[in-house]
Design an enzyme around this catalytic site. Structure first.
Site, short mmCIF file in Angstrom:
data_model
loop_
_atom_site.label_atom_id
_atom_site.label_comp_id
_atom_site.label_asym_id
_atom_site.label_seq_id
_atom_site.Cartn_x
_atom_site.Cartn_y
_atom_site.Cartn_z
N GLY A 59 -4.73 -4.95 5.71
CA GLY A 59 -3.67 -5.60 6.68
C GLY A 59 -3.99 -7.04 6.05
N CYS A 86 -10.40 -2.77 3.06
CA CYS A 86 -10.11 -4.01 3.06
C CYS A 86 -10.27 -4.57 4.43
CB CYS A 86 -8.74 -4.36 2.49
SG CYS A 86 -8.35 -3.61 0.59
N TYR A 87 -9.02 -4.84 5.11
CA TYR A 87 -9.41 -5.37 6.49
C TYR A 87 -10.14 -4.59 7.38
CZ TYR A 87 -8.12 -6.92 11.04
OH TYR A 87 -8.15 -7.46 12.30
N HIS A 172 -8.68 -0.80 -2.46
CA HIS A 172 -7.61 0.23 -2.19
C HIS A 172 -7.76 1.60 -2.67
CE1 HIS A 172 -5.30 -2.07 0.49
NE2 HIS A 172 -5.35 -2.76 -0.33
N GLU A 174 -6.60 4.37 -2.23
CA GLU A 174 -5.43 5.28 -2.06
C GLU A 174 -4.46 5.08 -2.98
OE1 GLU A 174 -6.24 2.55 -0.26
OE2 GLU A 174 -4.45 1.44 0.43
N ASP A 230 17.06 10.97 -4.30
CA ASP A 230 16.88 11.00 -2.82
C ASP A 230 17.94 11.35 -2.13
OD1 ASP A 230 14.71 9.70 -3.99
OD2 ASP A 230 15.01 7.87 -3.00
N LYS A 389 8.12 9.92 -3.54
CA LYS A 389 9.18 10.45 -4.52
C LYS A 389 8.85 11.57 -5.25
CE LYS A 389 12.46 8.29 -6.39
NZ LYS A 389 13.56 8.00 -5.65
#
Ligand code: XMP
Length: 625
Positions: A59, A86-87, A172, A174, A230, A389
């Site tokens: 964050g 992180c945060y 991160h 992810e 999309d 996506k």
């Protein structure tokens, strides 16, 4: 209650501290066949206790700052395995008596860290790991009971309290830039938290169609089709769920489409049995205004500010749709507006749907005030809002769409309007000179660096930046340019992007700008250049390999009256949350770049130079505005 407890014991809760990457965590967890739920940071412990594991996201705030997201003070009395990112890591440390400090130099970007492979979190991993570090705060003193299991120089980048199954990482896991992030999440979810990976997504097509039928009832669905994958998948899904007679598919030509795009989209969709109504609204768009705050804007063809352009286009879009609905005799309350909005779109516009806390990175045209109002009234249908996506492409294939449509590169809603940097011609000499001085440290005899008098959008930390672009000129290997693009934005504060200036080496730089706004002539200039780039890229067979190739018109005239320059932005990414530039010589043949430069400079009148964007995301975004 019993029932919930049983369900939650098979789920991982993601506490959202305002991370821009929050939904990506969710995506990665689900990819590992573990069901995840995103919850606000301040969710009471009574509602959290049954989850098998908890991930606390990153964050933009400091844990000790006044804006730090609130959380239940009993959170850490839970015995649940937790991973703080992180945060989240700083919070775990801080809440257990450790200290956190704001760094003077921000650690943004891909770094190599050293890990302790004896930790369960890093099982099966090598000592050195490439990770994306992004926060300006760092752990200073590690809390009692915790040990450091990862470092970058003197900085702790990972901690654990193995007994209590509490883990924290300063990076991160992810995102793609953390090369083995998936393995780390796997270690946490399976090895530490004990999930069994039995949550298979099952048939997402069925699920999405059921949702559409439930939502729309016996009404109709209106879908705006841009021609991108999309909205095309969205329209196809609607048609399959509701039947063609209850789907009204409209393509609005804003005047900022690619060359012949509207014509091509109509043909492509007709070929798969979708009737598309094309509305030519280009004149309406050129002259459109909107109200921002309580101030009316200039007409779009006079506006300079990127976000103002986006707001006008977003709102005009909705007005045009209202008019079309009127013309078709549709009653608004009987129609749902369906959009092909994806998860990343919503995260980056800080929509309440995806994350209550994320900083506004960009105002997306499919998520304007008006759309938010419609959403509040329950009149917007976004069947792809849980998809990324790559999943949309998989769904498109499942629905039987042709490969050419499924693999079309994404194109932003506001179109070429946000790929034209507008300017009144003025230049802030003072700031430019200061930045130019800072660049001296990077220069050699053969390499010249020039700060260019244009600014572009970037993303640094968990927030958005708007900063100058540096141009590299001279006989520089591409890899070295890529290094500059990593180093300069880290060390020179006013810069978030680095381009290579193609063509002959420059001894000096003529910092001049052509006053530029969104007029038909300017748009046509970009349309022609963009078309050439697309042709060359397609002929070279690079459409799939390059995730997106934005072509940007910038007002840099290099001393040539009324001239513009063209930026090439070949970009490689899986999720558009992070990514890297395609490097000539490695990702594509240098001859492709040469062919583009040759054709653009000879076939498009009034182009001074072609530039090649070498910046990763972060610190630059895919698009320039
Ligand atoms: P950025 O520039 O944020 O872009 O790295 C990520 C992806 O989003 C697309 N994009 C947009 N799409 N409206 C859209 O519909 C917008 O305003 C917008 N801005 C960026 C971009 O093309 C890339 O695929």
């Amino acid at each position: 209650m019993e029932h919930n407890a049983a369900i939650h014991s098979q789920q991982c809760a993601i506490l959202d501290a305002g991370a821009q990457y929050g939904k990506v965590i969710d995506r990665r967890v689900r990819e590992l066949n573990v069901e995840s739920v995103i919850l606000p940071m301040d969710t009471p412990v009574t509602q959290l206790r049954d989850y098998r594991a908890i991930i606390i996201s990153g964050g933009p705030q400091s844990v000790f700052g006044p804006a730090a997201p609130k959380y239940d003070p009993d959170l850490f009395t839970l015995e649940t395995p937790m991973l703080g990112i992180c945060y989240g890591m700083q919070l775990i440390n801080y809440a257990h008596g450790g200290t956190v400090k704001t760094q003077t130099v921000r650690e943004d970007g891909q770094y190599e860290i050293t890990i302790d492979p004896s930790s369960q979190l890093f099982l099966n991993l090598d000592l050195k790991q490439q990770v994306l570090l992004t926060h300006g705060d760092n752990i200073e003193m590690v809390a009692e009971g915790f040990r450091v299991i990862g470092t970058s120089g003197a900085l702790p980048t990972a901690i654990e309290n193995a007994r209590r199954k509490l883990y924290g990482v300063q990076f991160h896991p992810e995102v793609d830039l953390t090369t083995n992030g998936k393995q780390m999440l796997k270690n946490f979810l399976f090895g530490i938290a004990g999930f069994d990976g039995s949550f298979t997504v099952g048939n997402r097509e069925e699920h999405a169609m059921r949702e559409i039928r439930q939502h729309v009832g016996d009404k109709k669905a209106l879908v705006l089709v841009s021609g991108g994958v999309d909205s095309t998948v969205c329209a196809t899904l609607l048609t399959k769920a509701l039947g063609a007679d209850r789907v009204i598919a409209i393509h609005v030509d804003t005047g900022f489409m690619r060359r012949d795009e509207s014509k091509n989209v109509k043909q492509a969709l007709e070929a798969i049995g979708l009737l598309l109504r094309v509305v030519d609204a280009s004149q309406t768009f050129y002259h459109a205004t909107t109200v921002i705050g309580s101030e009316p804007t200039q007409p779009l063809n006079q506006v300079l500010a990127p976000e103002e352009k986006r707001k006008i286009i977003g709102n005009t879009y909705m007005h045009v749709v209202d008019e079309v609905m009127n013309d078709l005799g549709l009653v608004p309350n009987d129609v749902y507006l369906a959009q092909g909005t994806l998860r990343p779109d919503l995260i980056e516009s800080a929509s309440s749907l995806a994350s209550g806390n994320a900083d506004v990175i960009k105002t997306h045209h499919n998520d304007t005030q008006l759309v938010r109002q419609l959403r509040q009234q329950g009149r917007v249908l976004e069947p792809l809002k849980d998809y990324h996506k790559d999943e949309v492409r998989a769904l498109g294939t499942l629905l039987g769409l042709p490969e050419a449509l499924v693999w079309r590169q994404p194109f932003p809603g506001p179109g070429l309007a946000i790929r034209i940097l507008c300017s009144d011609g003025s230049i802030d000499q003072g700031t430019l000179e200061k930045i130019q001085l800072e660049l001296k440290a990077f220069e050699t005899r053969d390499i010249r660096l020039f700060v260019l008098p244009v600014q572009s959008v970037g993303v640094q930390g968990d927030g958005r930046s708007y900063k100058y672009v540096v141009g590299v000129s001279g006989n520089v290997p591409w890899q070295q340019c890529a290094e500059f693009a990593k180093e300069i934005p880290k060390r020179v504060h006013g810069v978030n992007r680095v381009v290579r200036i193609l063509g002959s080496a420059m001894g000096s730089f003529n910092a001049t700008l052509t006053p530029t706004t969104l007029t038909p002539l300017v748009v046509q200039k970009l349309q022609v250049a963009d078309d050439i780039v697309n042709q060359v890229v397609a002929e070279a067979g690079l459409m799939k390999k390059l995730s997106q190739v934005p072509v940007v018109l910038v007002p840099l005239s290099f001393g040539i009256a009324d001239a513009h320059s063209i930026v090439l932005r070949p970009f490689i990414t899986n999720d558009f949350m992070t990514g890297r530039p395609a490097i000539p010589g490695a990702d594509l043949d240098e001859s492709v770049v040469d062919a583009i430069v040759e054709r653009v400079t000879t076939e498009v009148p009034g182009i001074a130079r072609v530039l090649y964007d070498m910046t990763g995301k972060p610190p630059g975004t895919t698009e320039w505005e």
